[in-house]
Write a protein that holds these residues in place. Structure first.
Motif, PDB file in Angstrom:
ATOM      1  N   GLY A 108      12.095  51.680  53.588  1.00 53.57           N
ATOM      2  CA  GLY A 108      11.479  50.486  53.287  1.00 53.57           C
ATOM      3  C   GLY A 108      11.570  49.412  54.353  1.00 53.57           C
ATOM      4  N   ASP A 109      11.846  49.691  55.569  1.00 57.52           N
ATOM      5  CA  ASP A 109      11.898  48.828  56.731  1.00 57.52           C
ATOM      6  C   ASP A 109      10.434  48.617  57.141  1.00 57.52           C
ATOM      7  N   LEU A 110       9.615  49.580  56.816  1.00 57.98           N
ATOM      8  CA  LEU A 110       8.061  49.358  56.990  1.00 57.98           C
ATOM      9  C   LEU A 110       7.500  49.445  55.698  1.00 57.98           C
ATOM     10  N   ARG A 111       6.076  48.972  55.520  1.00 58.24           N
ATOM     11  CA  ARG A 111       5.226  49.073  54.407  1.00 58.24           C
ATOM     12  C   ARG A 111       3.963  50.158  54.790  1.00 58.24           C
ATOM     13  N   PRO A 112       3.961  51.041  54.162  1.00 55.59           N
ATOM     14  CA  PRO A 112       2.712  52.155  54.426  1.00 55.59           C
ATOM     15  C   PRO A 112       1.366  51.110  54.440  1.00 55.59           C
ATOM     16  N   THR A 113       0.639  51.720  55.332  1.00 52.91           N
ATOM     17  CA  THR A 113      -0.868  50.853  55.556  1.00 52.91           C
ATOM     18  C   THR A 113      -1.519  51.365  54.176  1.00 52.91           C
ATOM     19  N   ASN A 114      -1.209  52.663  53.866  1.00 52.26           N
ATOM     20  CA  ASN A 114      -1.839  53.195  52.477  1.00 52.26           C
ATOM     21  C   ASN A 114      -0.954  54.076  51.883  1.00 52.26           C
ATOM     22  N   ASP A 152      -0.167  46.714  66.161  1.00 50.36           N
ATOM     23  CA  ASP A 152      -1.006  46.794  67.466  1.00 50.36           C
ATOM     24  C   ASP A 152      -1.576  47.772  67.891  1.00 50.36           C
ATOM     25  N   SER A 153      -1.590  48.846  67.049  1.00 43.08           N
ATOM     26  CA  SER A 153      -2.808  49.878  67.485  1.00 43.08           C
ATOM     27  C   SER A 153      -3.251  50.441  66.135  1.00 43.08           C
ATOM     28  N   GLN A 154      -4.641  51.119  66.455  1.00 46.81           N
ATOM     29  CA  GLN A 154      -5.412  52.043  65.380  1.00 46.81           C
ATOM     30  C   GLN A 154      -4.858  53.335  65.240  1.00 46.81           C
ATOM     31  N   ASN A 155      -3.859  53.747  66.071  1.00 46.93           N
ATOM     32  CA  ASN A 155      -3.863  55.422  65.938  1.00 46.93           C
ATOM     33  C   ASN A 155      -2.932  55.582  64.810  1.00 46.93           C
ATOM     34  N   LEU A 156      -3.177  56.138  63.927  1.00 45.84           N
ATOM     35  CA  LEU A 156      -2.382  56.653  62.629  1.00 45.84           C
ATOM     36  C   LEU A 156      -1.135  57.530  62.961  1.00 45.84           C
ATOM     37  N   VAL A 157      -0.027  56.889  62.789  1.00 49.76           N
ATOM     38  CA  VAL A 157       1.120  57.703  63.252  1.00 49.76           C
ATOM     39  C   VAL A 157       1.485  58.734  62.108  1.00 49.76           C
ATOM     40  N   LEU A 158       1.107  58.268  60.877  1.00 50.32           N
ATOM     41  CA  LEU A 158       1.032  59.228  59.837  1.00 50.32           C
ATOM     42  C   LEU A 158      -0.059  59.192  58.939  1.00 50.32           C
ATOM     43  N   ASN A 159      -0.433  60.281  58.464  1.00 47.60           N
ATOM     44  CA  ASN A 159      -1.652  60.513  57.805  1.00 47.60           C
ATOM     45  C   ASN A 159      -1.469  61.486  56.613  1.00 47.60           C
ATOM     46  N   ILE A 189      11.002  63.971  47.251  1.00 49.29           N
ATOM     47  CA  ILE A 189      12.535  64.548  47.529  1.00 49.29           C
ATOM     48  C   ILE A 189      13.295  64.415  46.241  1.00 49.29           C
ATOM     49  N   GLN A 190      13.740  65.360  46.129  1.00 52.46           N
ATOM     50  CA  GLN A 190      14.621  65.512  44.566  1.00 52.46           C
ATOM     51  C   GLN A 190      16.003  64.896  44.826  1.00 52.46           C
ATOM     52  N   ASN A 191      16.718  64.429  43.517  1.00 50.74           N
ATOM     53  CA  ASN A 191      18.041  64.119  43.719  1.00 50.74           C
ATOM     54  C   ASN A 191      18.774  65.184  44.250  1.00 50.74           C
ATOM     55  N   GLY A 192      19.723  64.907  45.272  1.00 53.72           N
ATOM     56  CA  GLY A 192      20.573  65.980  45.942  1.00 53.72           C
ATOM     57  C   GLY A 192      19.964  67.088  46.774  1.00 53.72           C
ATOM     58  N   GLU A 193      18.824  66.800  46.932  1.00 55.34           N
ATOM     59  CA  GLU A 193      18.097  67.871  47.847  1.00 55.34           C
ATOM     60  C   GLU A 193      18.513  67.496  49.283  1.00 55.34           C
ATOM     61  N   HIS A 194      18.655  68.590  50.053  1.00 55.64           N
ATOM     62  CA  HIS A 194      18.939  68.509  51.307  1.00 55.64           C
ATOM     63  C   HIS A 194      17.356  69.028  52.362  1.00 55.64           C
ATOM     64  N   ILE A 195      16.883  67.929  52.759  1.00 55.39           N
ATOM     65  CA  ILE A 195      15.642  68.252  53.439  1.00 55.39           C
ATOM     66  C   ILE A 195      15.507  67.941  54.791  1.00 55.39           C
ATOM     67  N   ALA A 196      15.253  69.055  55.662  1.00 49.95           N
ATOM     68  CA  ALA A 196      15.120  68.610  57.149  1.00 49.95           C
ATOM     69  C   ALA A 196      13.562  68.266  57.412  1.00 49.95           C
ATOM     70  N   ILE A 197      13.500  67.218  58.233  1.00 49.22           N
ATOM     71  CA  ILE A 197      12.110  66.853  58.749  1.00 49.22           C
ATOM     72  C   ILE A 197      12.019  67.220  60.309  1.00 49.22           C
ATOM     73  N   LEU A 198      11.091  68.419  60.684  1.00 46.12           N
ATOM     74  CA  LEU A 198      11.112  68.717  61.795  1.00 46.12           C
ATOM     75  C   LEU A 198       9.899  68.402  62.659  1.00 46.12           C
ATOM     76  N   GLY A 199       9.955  68.057  64.016  1.00 46.26           N
ATOM     77  CA  GLY A 199       8.664  67.853  64.517  1.00 46.26           C
ATOM     78  C   GLY A 199       9.040  67.328  66.241  1.00 46.26           C
ATOM     79  N   ARG A 200       7.928  67.341  66.937  1.00 45.10           N
ATOM     80  CA  ARG A 200       8.263  66.984  68.229  1.00 45.10           C
ATOM     81  C   ARG A 200       8.292  65.715  68.363  1.00 45.10           C
ATOM     82  N   SER A 201       8.830  65.043  69.695  1.00 42.47           N
ATOM     83  CA  SER A 201       9.183  63.976  70.043  1.00 42.47           C
ATOM     84  C   SER A 201       7.695  63.124  69.703  1.00 42.47           C
ATOM     85  N   GLY A 202       7.414  62.145  68.851  1.00 44.99           N
ATOM     86  CA  GLY A 202       6.326  61.132  68.911  1.00 44.99           C
ATOM     87  C   GLY A 202       5.316  61.774  67.726  1.00 44.99           C
ATOM     88  N   SER A 203       6.111  62.553  67.005  1.00 42.91           N
ATOM     89  CA  SER A 203       5.145  63.213  65.921  1.00 42.91           C
ATOM     90  C   SER A 203       5.191  62.306  64.423  1.00 42.91           C
TER      91      SER A 203
END
Lengths: 581, 571
Positions: free
Chosen positions: A390-396, A352-359, A365-379
């Motif tokens: 896999g609940d969403l399919r990437p646009t690109n 419903d919008s053209q705003n790219l949420v991710l770009n 991410i490797q097997n057994g890796e512990h990775i933190a994804i940090l960002g403000r709300s709405g990022s």
């Protein structure tokens, strides 16, 4: 009329009507006989005493009416009792079907349903809609159909005696059966619409202001609210009164019509059954007295018809749910360790919008890796989590697990990826049932083991019913931290190689949070952990920290590296530790 | 039979009087209607021509009309009465909510309070209408009819009188049996009933475990179990209606048969017999009405009780004192204040405070240490159960002072955003603010950019169900309220940044600090970095003040504060 159009296009109720046809017909027949017995009782009684009054030579001549009178007297309550059971049973069967259907519709889109319909408790509302349909049947459809069949029977019966009189009654009863209900729907439809509108408005307004009650008190403008509330409330009262006035007037007219009907019957019978001290005249009392029990069958039709206005919204809401069928996913090969999640050139925007949420996101991410994804709300952090599962399919671009796009897995993704949420949902059933969601074949010993691992063994063991204790609705028996631990236990039983932690500790106090993070890290050792968070608590335990800003990768590295070299990270760290500013 | 709560309504005596009068006329009309109809039929039966019966027919119609006109009048009267009472109760309820405030909302839940004020009031209104009509109907009409029946044929009258208590006994006994069965099943019943909503709400969790498709079977199975349980309960529950139905129709049949037999023997003539037969269903009608609308009556009664419970909450008696506008020399003291939500579990114990002028007081502690309770006591929403409050030497027992609350601004973790325009929200405390002032406020709190992006700017409707704001934006609006109302010199903060991400927190802090200048500030938090800016720090532990002093003091002491800081940054 709107309701007829709705029924015509309805895909929710009509398909099920044929399914339990027998009990439906039975309920209607029983309903018919309830009123039939009521009328017949008075018909018979009237005949009985008239016949008796003419002093027949042989008592056996009134024997049949005597027996019938008793039979109808017993028949009416018995039929009514059975009718109520059968109709409820039928309606509840329909409810089971409707619930199944509603569940299946929502299931297709389960992960997003709640976020799609943001206002209020849409799920609660939909489940109430089904309850409304129950009432529509019990209070409108059944009484109406039963009254129609009575109408048909009466006209047919009178036609046997006199076609002309049957036509007169066709007209007179027709007013009761058709004119009053239709006018009720038309006359009050707009008012009911307005009433609903005002009620919803008041409800929203009042909720809003009750939630903000402390601001009203501090601002000392509390009485101003009362003035704000009053006009809508008064208008609602007026609309309600108008509807009621209409109801009362209609009730009065219906009754008057019955008075007229009685007189018409008197006139007809006096001509059709002339007699002196009995003879054919014995039938006069029979016909005339049978009018009164019929009032019960015909008088409520107007109110019943008018009720349909109330149920329209439910029908509309249910019918507007998406019905599209999901395409079958291609079969995916079974994967085996090591597991590698790869995000390459991913861009995403919601439909419903053209705003790219991710770009242009790239991350492996490797097997057994512990990775933190940090960002403000709405990022775009949570969107990323949904893409990963896999609940969403990437646009690109592509998100792949060992080379297979995650969106292709369908439900099979849950063999590889587990999710822990901000507000883990506990079902209102036993603790063991909640745990078994992770592994349906889990033994009791296994459940105690995972409970011990998440630090809940002691607590659960103390409960009088142990594992069989019912988790109160929405898991309110347990504190926030405990609920997260139970959810973790569930995930441990699920035993998947990748875990997504989607801000699981955001609503907890810092000490509980620390305890929980330590448990997470200890118990999920060896698994790949993707931890989405917005503050720094516990980050030092991770292998890698990734910052997302406005949908783009901003910086990444081990927490130690970042703390040494990155100014921005240093500043955040300082604030978090309470040193700076 | 009539609810005691009803008898205390204003004007109830008058309405009961009128209703009784109407019911009396109605009863007479019913007797007349039966009498004249029987006259007509008997006339025809005797071989009379229709034309000779015209008088009786007209009288019948008149009585019939009169009877239903009485019902019409009764309903109109009751509508007006019930609406007036409901409006009066609603006004009292809303007044109470917006006067006593958060405690009522907290103990009852927002949803319950609004439902009570709207749906609950409708139920109460309906209840007034139903119960008064039913009770008066039952008290007057059957007995008039019985008198008439007795007059025409005392034997039928005696039979009808005798059957009445029997019906009541059976209904009550069966009613209790049904209730007992329903009570026994209540728990499973509730669980089955809620199972569906519960499953819908947890559907994403089911999906995460890959169970959602298979779970559909369970939905259907549980629903079918629910159906069986319901029908089993219903079998018993509708027995009492069945008993009523059974006895009334059977009684009519018995009356008819007995009359028939006596007619055969010539012990009675047709006219009285017919009148009695027509009257006997009417005799049972009021009791059938009385047992009808069972659920509506019960709901109304319960709603009324719940309402009375709120209306009778005693409002604390608080000595109002005059409090000067807060200024650098003002002084506030709290001595040995105690507070407990439940007896025996103190949330605050012996708290003492002493502040002068524009100080910034930090209140730090873990969850459950009593920070929020203290803020609520300071705001006047909670009344200390023991202890003394004094403003510049004037003593009282609570902060619920009009002149104190007039000077307060309160920033909770989630400041409430009304569903209204951005302008109305910002100017909530100061509705007369000029556009220039509002523009300035927006700039100070850093909202100008957001407003510029909104299609309708300041006139955009925000809040629940409209355009929703992020946590940081809500806080900014609350800050703008502070900026706009410079007369309020006391600021209470309750964990304003606890749920925000760290970058937003830093940005907000930069906006907040200047606004705190020249104010008395109480700032409850567990985020340590705020303590740098506080003049005085109170460390709370288990409802007590564990330590108090400046940051430097506390760091030097190496006591509770240092311990707390360590536990907050272990990892």
């Amino acid at each position: 009329m709107k309701i007829f159009k709705l029924f015509k296009e309805d895909t929710w109720v009509r398909p099920f009507l044929g399914k339990y046809r027998k009990s439906l017909v039975l309920a209607l027949v029983l309903g018919f006989f309830t009123f039939f017995c009521g009328g017949a009782l008075m018909f018979n009684s009237g005949y009985l005493i008239s016949r008796s009054a003419s002093h027949p030579e042989n008592i056996l001549l009134v024997y049949v009416p005597i027996v019938l009178t008793r039979a109808f007297g017993i028949g009416r309550p018995v039929f009514r009792y059975l009718e109520r059971l059968t109709s409820h049973n039928w309606v509840l069967k329909l409810t089971s079907e409707l619930r199944l259907k509603l569940y299946q519709v929502i299931e297709k889109d389960a992960v997003f349903f709640k976020s799609k319909y943001q206002t209020g408790d849409i799920l609660g509302l939909l489940s109430e809609d089904i309850a409304h349909l129950q009432n529509l049947y019990l209070q409108t459809v059944f009484p109406t159909v039963i009254a129609w069949s009575l109408y048909f029977f009466i006209i047919l019966g009178l036609g046997y005696f006199s076609v002309w009189f049957a036509l007169v009654m066709l007209l007179l009863l027709g007013i009761l059966v058709f004119v009053f209900p239709l006018t009720a729907v038309v006359a009050n439809g707009a008012r009911q619409e307005r009433q609903k509108f005002l009620r919803n408005k008041l409800y929203a307004e009042l909720t809003d202001n009750v939630l903000g009650v402390s601001d009203w008190i501090f601002s000392q403008r509390g009485s101003a609210y009362n003035q704000l509330h009053a006009p809508a409330q008064n208008e609602l009262q007026q609309v309600k009164q108008a509807i009621r006035n209409n109801d009362h007037k209609r009730d009065f007219l219906v009754q008057l019509l019955f008075g007229v009907l009685t007189v018409v019957l008197v006139c007809w019978t006096s001509a059709a059954f002339p007699g002196n001290h009995g003879g054919a005249a014995n039938w006069i009392a029979a016909f005339v007295l049978s009018v009164f029990p019929l009032i019960d069958a015909f008088a409520p039709l107007g109110a019943a018809a008018q009720e349909t206005n109330v149920y329209q919204d439910s029908l509309v809401r249910l019918n507007s749910l998406p019905t599209e069928k999901l395409v079958e996913k291609p079969a995916v090969p079974a994967l085996s360790a090591p597991f590698q999640l790869k995000i390459s050139h991913v861009a995403f925007h919601y439909e419903d919008s053209q705003n790219l949420v991710l770009n242009e996101l790239d991350l492996t991410i490797q097997n057994g890796e512990h990775i933190a994804i940090l960002g403000r709300s709405g990022s775009g952090k949570s969107t990323l989590a949904r893409l990963l599962r896999g609940d969403l399919r990437p646009t690109n671009g592509r998100v792949t697990l060992n080379g297979v796009a995650t969106a292709d897995f369908g439900d099979k993704i849950c063999r590889y990826v587990g999710v822990l949420h901000q507000a883990p949902y506990l079902f209102n059933t036993t603790i063991s049932n909640n745990l078994r969601m992770g592994d349906e074949d889990a033994t009791e010993a296994e459940m105690w083991t995972v409970l011990e691992r998440v630090g809940l063994k002691k607590l659960v063991a103390q409960l009088p019913q142990g594992l069989e204790t019912i988790v109160d609705e929405a898991g309110l028996r347990f504190s926030g931290g405990e609920r997260h631990r139970l959810a973790l236990a569930r995930i441990l039983l699920q035993d998947v190689p990748l875990i997504i932690l989607d801000e699981p500790t955001v609503s907890l106090d810092p000490v509980t949070e620390q305890g929980l993070i330590e448990t997470f890290m200890k118990q999920l050792k060896g698994k790949t952990i993707i931890w989405i968070t917005h503050h720094l608590q516990g980050l030092s335990l991770m292998d890698k920290v990734v910052f997302i800003e406005d949908g783009c990768l901003e910086m990444s590295g081990t927490p130690q590296e970042l703390a040494r070299t990155n100014q921005h990270y240093q500043k955040l760290l300082a604030v978090d530790h309470g040193v700076l500013h | 039979m009539i609810d005691k709560q009803l008898l205390s309504l204003p004007g109830i005596k008058k309405i009961l009087g009128i209703l009784t009068g109407l019911a009396f006329v109605q009863g007479l009309a019913i007797v007349g209607q039966a009498y004249f109809l029987a006259k007509t039929i008997v006339g025809l039966w005797n071989g009379g021509k229709l034309g000779t019966q015209t008088g009786w027919i007209i009288l019948f119609l008149l009585c019939f009309g009169l009877r239903h006109f009485m019902v019409y009048g009764r309903d109109k009267l009751l509508d007006a009465f019930a609406a007036k009472q409901a409006a009066w109760l609603r006004k009292r309820l809303l007044g109470k909510i917006f006067r006593v405030g958060p405690q009522i909302v907290q103990t009852n839940g927002t949803g319950n309070v609004t439902t009570m004020a709207l749906e609950g009031m409708d139920q109460v209104e309906n209840y007034f209408h139903l119960i008064l009509a039913k009770v008066i109907g039952l008290m007057v009409v059957p007995w008039l009819i019985l008198l008439a029946v007795w007059y025409f044929d005392w034997k039928s009258g005696a039979f009808l009188l005798a059957i009445f208590p029997l019906i009541i006994v059976f209904m009550v006994v069966l009613g209790y049996a049904a209730q007992a069965k329903a009570d026994r099943q209540y728990k499973t019943y509730q669980m089955l009933a809620n199972h569906f909503v519960d499953s819908l709400r947890g559907i994403d969790t089911l999906k995460f475990f890959g169970l959602s498709k298979r779970y559909a079977r369970s939905i259907f199975k549980t629903s079918e179990r629910f159906r069986k349980a319901t029908i089993n309960t219903l079998k018993i529950a509708i027995l009492s209606t069945f008993a009523l139905d059974f006895f009334t129709t059977l009684s009519i049949a018995v009356v008819a048969v007995l009359l028939g037999l006596r007619l055969l023997n010539g012990q009675i003539s047709l006219f009285p017999a017919l009148t009695v037969l027509i009257l006997s269903p009417e005799y049972f009608l009021p009791i059938r009405d009385f047992s009808g609308d069972y659920h509506a009556t019960l709901d109304g009664k319960n709603a009324l009780s719940a309402l009375q419970k709120i209306l009778t909450i005693t409002e604390p008696q608080i000595k109002q004192i005059s409090i000067e506008q807060w200024q650098p020399t003002s002084r506030l003291e709290l001595k040995e204040a105690n507070f407990a939500y439940e007896k025996g579990q103190p949330a605050l114990a012996a708290i003492s405070l002493d502040t002068v002028g524009y100080q910034k007081v930090g209140i730090i502690g873990l969850s459950g240490s009593g920070k929020s309770t203290l803020i609520n006591v300071l705001s006047g929403f909670l009344q200390p159960q023991k202890g003394q409050v004094s403003f510049g030497g004037h003593q009282t027992n609570s902060f619920a002072q009009r002149e104190w609350q007039k000077q307060l601004l309160y920033l909770p973790q989630n400041p409430y955003i009304f569903k209204a325009t951005l302008r109305e929200n910002i100017a909530f405390y100061n509705p007369e603010a000029t556009p220039t002032q509002i523009g300035q406020a927006l700039k100070v709190v850093g909202l100008s950019q957001l407003v510029a992006q909104l299609p309708e700017g300041l006139e955009t409707v925000i809040g629940e169900g409209a355009r929703e704001l992020s946590g940081g934006q809500s806080q900014r609006i609350a800050l703008a309220r502070i900026f706009l109302d410079q007369t309020r010199k006391v600021l209470l903060f309750d964990e304003p940044t606890a749920h925000l991400d760290i970058e937003t927190e830093i940005e907000l802090k930069e906006r907040m600090l200047p606004l705190m200048e020249d104010h008395l500030v109480f700032f409850a938090t567990h985020r340590l970095h705020w303590m740098q800016q506080m003049d005085q720090i109170i460390v709370m532990e288990d409802g007590k003040v564990a330590e108090m002093g400046t940051l430097a003091d506390l760091q030097r002491k190496n006591g509770a504060f240092v311990r707390l800081s360590r536990s907050l940054r272990r990892i």
